[in-house]
Design an enzyme around this catalytic site. Structure first.
Site, short mmCIF file in Angstrom:
data_model
loop_
_atom_site.label_atom_id
_atom_site.label_comp_id
_atom_site.label_asym_id
_atom_site.label_seq_id
_atom_site.Cartn_x
_atom_site.Cartn_y
_atom_site.Cartn_z
N LEU A 187 136.73 27.84 -57.26
CA LEU A 187 137.22 28.84 -58.21
C LEU A 187 136.11 29.46 -59.07
CD1 LEU A 187 139.60 30.31 -59.55
CD2 LEU A 187 139.82 28.36 -61.10
N GLY A 216 148.36 23.35 -49.12
CA GLY A 216 147.79 22.03 -49.46
C GLY A 216 147.35 21.89 -50.90
N TYR A 267 140.00 15.96 -44.57
CA TYR A 267 138.87 15.74 -45.48
C TYR A 267 139.15 14.52 -46.36
CZ TYR A 267 136.08 16.23 -49.70
OH TYR A 267 135.27 15.97 -50.77
N ASN A 283 137.26 18.16 -60.10
CA ASN A 283 136.59 19.44 -59.84
C ASN A 283 135.23 19.49 -60.53
OD1 ASN A 283 139.52 19.82 -59.36
ND2 ASN A 283 138.80 21.80 -58.66
N SER A 334 132.84 19.15 -46.58
CA SER A 334 133.72 19.06 -47.75
C SER A 334 134.67 20.24 -47.94
CB SER A 334 132.88 18.88 -49.02
OG SER A 334 132.05 20.00 -49.18
#
Ligand code: UDP
Length: 317
Positions: free
Chosen positions: A186, A279, A139, A168, A75
Protein backbone atom coordinates in the site's frame (compact mmCIF):
# COMPACT_ATOMS: atom_id res chain seq x y z
CA UNK A 1 29.08 -12.56 16.31
CA UNK A 2 29.70 -13.98 12.85
CA UNK A 3 26.33 -13.95 11.09
CA UNK A 4 24.86 -15.24 7.85
CA UNK A 5 22.00 -13.09 6.54
CA UNK A 6 20.02 -14.86 3.82
CA UNK A 7 18.13 -12.41 1.63
CA UNK A 8 20.30 -9.53 2.82
CA UNK A 9 19.97 -7.80 -0.56
CA UNK A 10 16.20 -7.42 -0.07
CA UNK A 11 14.23 -4.73 1.72
CA UNK A 12 14.14 -5.99 5.31
CA UNK A 13 17.31 -8.09 5.08
CA UNK A 14 19.38 -5.11 3.96
CA UNK A 15 18.05 -2.91 6.78
CA UNK A 16 18.81 -5.56 9.39
CA UNK A 17 22.28 -6.19 7.88
CA UNK A 18 23.06 -2.50 8.33
CA UNK A 19 21.87 -2.63 11.95
CA UNK A 20 23.96 -5.75 12.67
CA UNK A 21 27.09 -4.11 11.24
CA UNK A 22 26.36 -1.00 13.28
CA UNK A 23 26.18 -3.21 16.39
CA UNK A 24 29.66 -4.57 15.61
CA UNK A 25 28.79 -7.98 14.12
CA UNK A 26 30.46 -9.60 11.11
CA UNK A 27 27.89 -10.05 8.31
CA UNK A 28 27.92 -12.34 5.29
CA UNK A 29 24.91 -11.94 2.98
CA UNK A 30 23.69 -14.92 0.93
CA UNK A 31 21.25 -13.86 -1.78
CA UNK A 32 20.44 -15.19 -5.24
CA UNK A 33 19.52 -11.63 -6.34
CA UNK A 34 16.28 -12.92 -7.87
CA UNK A 35 14.39 -10.02 -6.27
CA UNK A 36 17.10 -8.30 -4.21
CA UNK A 37 19.66 -5.73 -5.33
CA UNK A 38 23.43 -6.09 -4.89
CA UNK A 39 23.75 -2.36 -4.21
CA UNK A 40 21.31 -2.60 -1.27
CA UNK A 41 23.81 -4.76 0.64
CA UNK A 42 25.43 -2.37 3.10
CA UNK A 43 29.14 -1.55 2.93
CA UNK A 44 31.04 -3.82 5.27
CA UNK A 45 28.96 -6.94 4.53
CA UNK A 46 30.31 -9.61 2.17
CA UNK A 47 27.84 -10.67 -0.54
CA UNK A 48 27.77 -14.29 -1.74
CA UNK A 49 25.47 -14.77 -4.72
CA UNK A 50 23.69 -18.10 -4.74
CA UNK A 51 20.65 -20.06 -3.71
CA UNK A 52 20.35 -21.66 -0.29
CA UNK A 53 20.01 -25.07 -1.88
CA UNK A 54 23.27 -24.79 -3.84
CA UNK A 55 25.34 -22.59 -1.56
CA UNK A 56 24.30 -22.65 2.12
CA UNK A 57 26.27 -25.80 3.02
CA UNK A 58 29.39 -24.49 1.34
CA UNK A 59 29.19 -21.05 2.97
CA UNK A 60 28.44 -22.37 6.47
CA UNK A 61 30.76 -25.38 6.40
CA UNK A 62 33.67 -25.06 8.81
CA UNK A 63 33.36 -21.28 8.87
CA UNK A 64 32.41 -20.80 12.53
CA UNK A 65 29.13 -18.93 12.09
CA UNK A 66 27.31 -18.06 15.34
CA UNK A 67 23.85 -17.58 13.82
CA UNK A 68 21.71 -17.23 10.71
CA UNK A 69 19.10 -14.54 10.09
CA UNK A 70 16.85 -16.00 7.42
CA UNK A 71 15.00 -13.48 5.24
CA UNK A 72 15.35 -15.06 1.78
CA UNK A 73 11.88 -15.92 0.46
CA UNK A 74 9.26 -15.42 -2.18
CA UNK A 75 6.69 -13.12 -0.61
CA UNK A 76 3.86 -12.23 -2.99
CA UNK A 77 0.53 -13.67 -1.91
CA UNK A 78 -1.04 -13.38 -5.38
CA UNK A 79 1.91 -15.06 -7.08
CA UNK A 80 1.80 -17.86 -4.51
CA UNK A 81 -1.80 -18.63 -5.47
CA UNK A 82 -0.82 -18.78 -9.16
CA UNK A 83 2.38 -20.79 -8.60
CA UNK A 84 2.06 -22.77 -5.35
CA UNK A 85 4.85 -25.16 -6.37
CA UNK A 86 7.31 -22.29 -6.63
CA UNK A 87 6.49 -21.19 -3.06
CA UNK A 88 6.83 -24.67 -1.60
CA UNK A 89 10.08 -25.20 -3.43
CA UNK A 90 11.73 -21.81 -2.79
CA UNK A 91 10.38 -21.16 0.69
CA UNK A 92 10.09 -24.55 2.35
CA UNK A 93 12.53 -26.56 0.19
CA UNK A 94 15.37 -24.06 0.39
CA UNK A 95 14.78 -23.42 4.10
CA UNK A 96 15.13 -27.16 4.76
CA UNK A 97 18.43 -27.09 2.87
CA UNK A 98 19.52 -24.19 5.07
CA UNK A 99 18.46 -25.89 8.32
CA UNK A 100 20.31 -29.03 7.41
CA UNK A 101 23.43 -27.08 6.45
CA UNK A 102 23.21 -25.42 9.89
CA UNK A 103 22.91 -28.79 11.60
CA UNK A 104 25.92 -30.19 9.77
CA UNK A 105 28.03 -27.06 10.39
CA UNK A 106 26.92 -26.77 14.06
CA UNK A 107 25.45 -23.29 13.71
CA UNK A 108 23.49 -22.90 16.94
CA UNK A 109 20.94 -20.11 16.31
CA UNK A 110 18.44 -18.88 13.73
CA UNK A 111 16.09 -15.89 13.56
CA UNK A 112 13.43 -16.46 10.90
CA UNK A 113 11.14 -14.05 9.04
CA UNK A 114 7.69 -15.54 9.49
CA UNK A 115 4.46 -13.73 8.75
CA UNK A 116 0.97 -12.80 9.90
CA UNK A 117 -0.21 -14.75 6.83
CA UNK A 118 0.35 -17.94 8.88
CA UNK A 119 -2.81 -17.07 10.88
CA UNK A 120 -5.15 -16.60 7.92
CA UNK A 121 -8.53 -15.03 8.64
CA UNK A 122 -8.44 -14.25 12.38
CA UNK A 123 -11.24 -15.28 14.71
CA UNK A 124 -10.50 -12.32 16.96
CA UNK A 125 -8.12 -9.37 17.14
CA UNK A 126 -5.54 -8.48 18.25
CA UNK A 127 -3.96 -11.78 17.12
CA UNK A 128 -2.05 -13.76 19.74
CA UNK A 129 0.80 -16.19 19.02
CA UNK A 130 -1.38 -18.95 20.49
CA UNK A 131 -4.24 -18.31 18.04
CA UNK A 132 -5.04 -20.94 15.38
CA UNK A 133 -2.89 -20.96 12.25
CA UNK A 134 -5.02 -21.48 9.17
CA UNK A 135 -3.19 -19.86 6.26
CA UNK A 136 -5.38 -19.02 3.28
CA UNK A 137 -2.66 -19.04 0.61
CA UNK A 138 0.52 -20.99 -0.29
CA UNK A 139 2.73 -18.11 0.86
CA UNK A 140 1.39 -18.28 4.44
CA UNK A 141 1.26 -22.08 4.37
CA UNK A 142 4.90 -22.38 3.27
CA UNK A 143 6.02 -20.00 6.05
CA UNK A 144 4.01 -21.94 8.63
CA UNK A 145 5.66 -25.16 7.46
CA UNK A 146 9.07 -23.56 8.03
CA UNK A 147 8.02 -22.51 11.55
CA UNK A 148 7.10 -26.15 12.17
CA UNK A 149 10.42 -27.42 10.78
CA UNK A 150 12.25 -24.93 13.01
CA UNK A 151 10.43 -26.22 16.07
CA UNK A 152 11.52 -29.76 15.15
CA UNK A 153 15.15 -28.76 14.54
CA UNK A 154 15.12 -27.05 17.93
CA UNK A 155 13.59 -30.04 19.71
CA UNK A 156 15.57 -32.77 17.96
CA UNK A 157 18.86 -31.10 17.04
CA UNK A 158 19.16 -28.49 19.80
CA UNK A 159 19.11 -25.42 17.54
CA UNK A 160 17.84 -22.20 19.16
CA UNK A 161 15.21 -20.59 16.93
CA UNK A 162 13.00 -17.51 16.95
CA UNK A 163 10.27 -16.90 14.37
CA UNK A 164 9.21 -13.29 14.04
CA UNK A 165 5.75 -12.98 12.53
CA UNK A 166 5.71 -9.69 10.67
CA UNK A 167 2.49 -7.78 10.17
CA UNK A 168 2.82 -4.80 7.76
CA UNK A 169 6.31 -3.39 7.39
CA UNK A 170 6.87 0.10 6.03
CA UNK A 171 9.30 3.00 5.91
CA UNK A 172 12.96 3.12 4.97
CA UNK A 173 16.28 3.43 6.69
CA UNK A 174 18.72 5.70 4.87
CA UNK A 175 19.50 4.16 1.49
CA UNK A 176 17.71 0.92 2.33
CA UNK A 177 14.04 0.90 1.34
CA UNK A 178 11.37 -0.89 -0.69
CA UNK A 179 12.41 -1.51 -4.32
CA UNK A 180 10.14 -4.26 -5.57
CA UNK A 181 9.84 -4.71 -9.33
CA UNK A 182 6.22 -5.69 -8.81
CA UNK A 183 4.99 -3.42 -6.04
CA UNK A 184 1.88 -4.68 -4.30
CA UNK A 185 2.23 -2.87 -0.96
CA UNK A 186 0.00 0.00 0.00
CA UNK A 187 2.39 2.73 1.14
CA UNK A 188 4.85 2.56 -1.80
CA UNK A 189 1.89 2.48 -4.19
CA UNK A 190 0.28 5.53 -2.56
CA UNK A 191 3.57 7.40 -2.69
CA UNK A 192 4.08 6.50 -6.35
CA UNK A 193 0.63 7.94 -7.05
CA UNK A 194 1.61 11.06 -5.06
CA UNK A 195 4.82 11.35 -7.08
CA UNK A 196 2.77 11.75 -10.23
CA UNK A 197 3.58 8.40 -11.84
CA UNK A 198 0.33 8.79 -13.75
CA UNK A 199 -1.52 5.91 -12.09
CA UNK A 200 -4.01 6.64 -9.32
CA UNK A 201 -3.92 4.54 -6.18
CA UNK A 202 -6.50 1.81 -6.43
CA UNK A 203 -8.29 1.09 -3.16
CA UNK A 204 -9.12 -2.59 -2.97
CA UNK A 205 -12.62 -2.66 -1.49
CA UNK A 206 -14.64 -0.08 0.42
CA UNK A 207 -17.32 -2.43 1.73
CA UNK A 208 -15.44 -4.18 4.54
CA UNK A 209 -17.02 -4.36 8.02
CA UNK A 210 -14.64 -1.68 9.36
CA UNK A 211 -15.38 1.91 10.47
CA UNK A 212 -14.67 3.45 7.04
CA UNK A 213 -15.20 0.33 4.90
CA UNK A 214 -11.51 -0.17 4.00
CA UNK A 215 -9.13 -2.83 5.37
CA UNK A 216 -7.30 -2.22 8.63
CA UNK A 217 -3.65 -3.28 9.00
CA UNK A 218 -0.95 -3.03 11.67
CA UNK A 219 2.10 -1.16 10.36
CA UNK A 220 5.61 -1.25 11.85
CA UNK A 221 8.57 0.87 10.80
CA UNK A 222 11.32 -1.27 9.25
CA UNK A 223 13.90 0.15 11.70
CA UNK A 224 11.76 -0.88 14.69
CA UNK A 225 11.23 -4.28 13.08
CA UNK A 226 14.99 -4.61 12.58
CA UNK A 227 15.64 -3.83 16.24
CA UNK A 228 13.49 -6.82 17.17
CA UNK A 229 15.89 -9.08 15.22
CA UNK A 230 18.84 -7.98 17.32
CA UNK A 231 16.87 -8.71 20.49
CA UNK A 232 15.74 -12.08 19.10
CA UNK A 233 19.31 -13.01 18.21
CA UNK A 234 20.36 -12.58 21.82
CA UNK A 235 17.29 -14.48 23.02
CA UNK A 236 17.80 -17.68 20.93
CA UNK A 237 18.07 -20.47 23.51
CA UNK A 238 19.42 -23.92 22.56
CA UNK A 239 16.68 -26.49 21.99
CA UNK A 240 13.92 -23.89 22.02
CA UNK A 241 11.75 -22.40 19.29
CA UNK A 242 9.79 -19.25 20.15
CA UNK A 243 7.30 -17.30 18.05
CA UNK A 244 6.78 -13.56 18.42
CA UNK A 245 4.30 -11.32 16.60
CA UNK A 246 5.72 -8.05 15.38
CA UNK A 247 3.12 -5.34 15.12
CA UNK A 248 2.34 -2.09 16.86
CA UNK A 249 -0.93 -3.35 18.35
CA UNK A 250 -3.01 -0.68 16.61
CA UNK A 251 -4.51 -0.54 13.15
CA UNK A 252 -4.76 1.95 10.29
CA UNK A 253 -7.34 1.72 7.55
CA UNK A 254 -6.38 2.25 3.91
CA UNK A 255 -8.10 5.67 4.01
CA UNK A 256 -6.23 6.66 7.18
CA UNK A 257 -2.90 5.71 5.57
CA UNK A 258 -3.86 7.80 2.53
CA UNK A 259 -4.60 10.79 4.75
CA UNK A 260 -1.18 10.59 6.41
CA UNK A 261 0.42 10.30 2.95
CA UNK A 262 -1.45 13.44 1.83
CA UNK A 263 -0.25 15.34 4.90
CA UNK A 264 3.39 14.21 4.60
CA UNK A 265 3.73 14.76 0.84
CA UNK A 266 1.53 17.85 0.70
CA UNK A 267 0.15 16.45 -2.55
CA UNK A 268 -3.27 15.69 -3.82
CA UNK A 269 -3.17 11.92 -4.31
CA UNK A 270 -5.40 10.54 -7.09
CA UNK A 271 -7.39 7.47 -6.05
CA UNK A 272 -9.89 5.11 -7.59
CA UNK A 273 -11.91 2.44 -5.88
CA UNK A 274 -11.91 -1.13 -7.07
CA UNK A 275 -13.23 -4.49 -5.90
CA UNK A 276 -11.79 -6.36 -2.92
CA UNK A 277 -8.46 -8.10 -3.50
CA UNK A 278 -9.03 -11.86 -3.10
CA UNK A 279 -7.77 -13.20 0.20
CA UNK A 280 -7.57 -9.86 2.07
CA UNK A 281 -8.95 -10.20 5.63
CA UNK A 282 -10.83 -7.10 6.87
CA UNK A 283 -8.65 -6.51 9.95
CA UNK A 284 -5.16 -7.79 10.81
CA UNK A 285 -3.78 -6.39 14.05
CA UNK A 286 -1.13 -8.06 16.20
CA UNK A 287 -0.90 -8.45 19.89
CA UNK A 288 2.80 -7.77 20.45
CA UNK A 289 2.57 -8.22 24.22
CA UNK A 290 4.78 -11.32 24.18
CA UNK A 291 7.81 -9.67 22.57
CA UNK A 292 7.31 -6.49 24.59
CA UNK A 293 7.22 -8.43 27.84
CA UNK A 294 9.83 -11.10 27.13
CA UNK A 295 12.36 -9.16 25.03
CA UNK A 296 11.57 -5.55 25.96
CA UNK A 297 10.87 -4.58 22.33
CA UNK A 298 8.91 -1.40 21.68
CA UNK A 299 8.07 0.24 18.33
CA UNK A 300 9.16 3.88 18.44
CA UNK A 301 8.26 5.26 15.01
CA UNK A 302 4.68 6.15 14.06
CA UNK A 303 2.82 6.14 10.74
CA UNK A 304 4.02 9.66 9.97
CA UNK A 305 7.66 8.55 10.33
CA UNK A 306 7.05 5.48 8.13
CA UNK A 307 5.47 7.53 5.35
CA UNK A 308 7.99 10.33 5.65
CA UNK A 309 11.00 7.98 5.46
CA UNK A 310 9.49 6.02 2.57
CA UNK A 311 8.79 9.31 0.75
CA UNK A 312 12.37 10.56 1.26
CA UNK A 313 13.64 7.20 -0.04
CA UNK A 314 11.41 7.29 -3.12
CA UNK A 315 12.38 10.88 -3.92
CA UNK A 316 16.09 10.06 -3.59
CA UNK A 317 15.92 7.48 -6.35
N1 UDP B 1 -4.12 -1.99 -0.78
C1 UDP B 1 -4.83 -1.16 -1.63
N2 UDP B 1 -4.24 -0.74 -2.79
C2 UDP B 1 -2.96 -1.12 -3.13
C3 UDP B 1 -2.25 -1.95 -2.25
C4 UDP B 1 -2.86 -2.39 -1.08
O1 UDP B 1 -5.98 -0.80 -1.36
O2 UDP B 1 -2.46 -0.72 -4.22
C5 UDP B 1 -4.75 -2.44 0.49
C6 UDP B 1 -4.84 -3.95 0.61
O3 UDP B 1 -6.05 -4.41 0.07
C7 UDP B 1 -4.76 -4.14 2.12
C8 UDP B 1 -3.87 -3.00 2.58
O4 UDP B 1 -3.89 -2.03 1.53
O5 UDP B 1 -6.01 -3.98 2.69
C9 UDP B 1 -2.45 -3.41 2.85
O6 UDP B 1 -1.99 -4.15 1.74
P1 UDP B 1 -0.47 -4.55 1.53
O7 UDP B 1 -0.38 -5.26 0.20
O8 UDP B 1 0.40 -3.35 1.72
O9 UDP B 1 -0.15 -5.54 2.73
P2 UDP B 1 -0.88 -6.91 3.21
O10 UDP B 1 -1.75 -6.52 4.36
O11 UDP B 1 -1.63 -7.47 2.05
O12 UDP B 1 0.28 -7.75 3.62
Amino acid sequence: MKLLVTGGAGYIGSVVSAQLLEAGHEVVVLDDLSTGHADAVPDGARLVRGTLRDTAAEVLGGAGFDAVLHFAAKSLVGESVEKPGLYWDKNLGESLALLDAMRVADVPRIVFSSTAATYGEPESTPILETDPTRPTNPYGASKLAIDTALAEYARLHGIGGVSLRYFNVAGAQGRQGERHTVETHLIPNVLKAADGGGRPLRIFGTDYPTPDGTCVRDYVHVTDLGNAHLLALDACAPGTHTIYNLGSGSGYSVLEVLEVCREVTGRDIPVETGPRRPGDPAVLVASSDRIRTELGWKPERDMRAMVSDAWTFLRSR
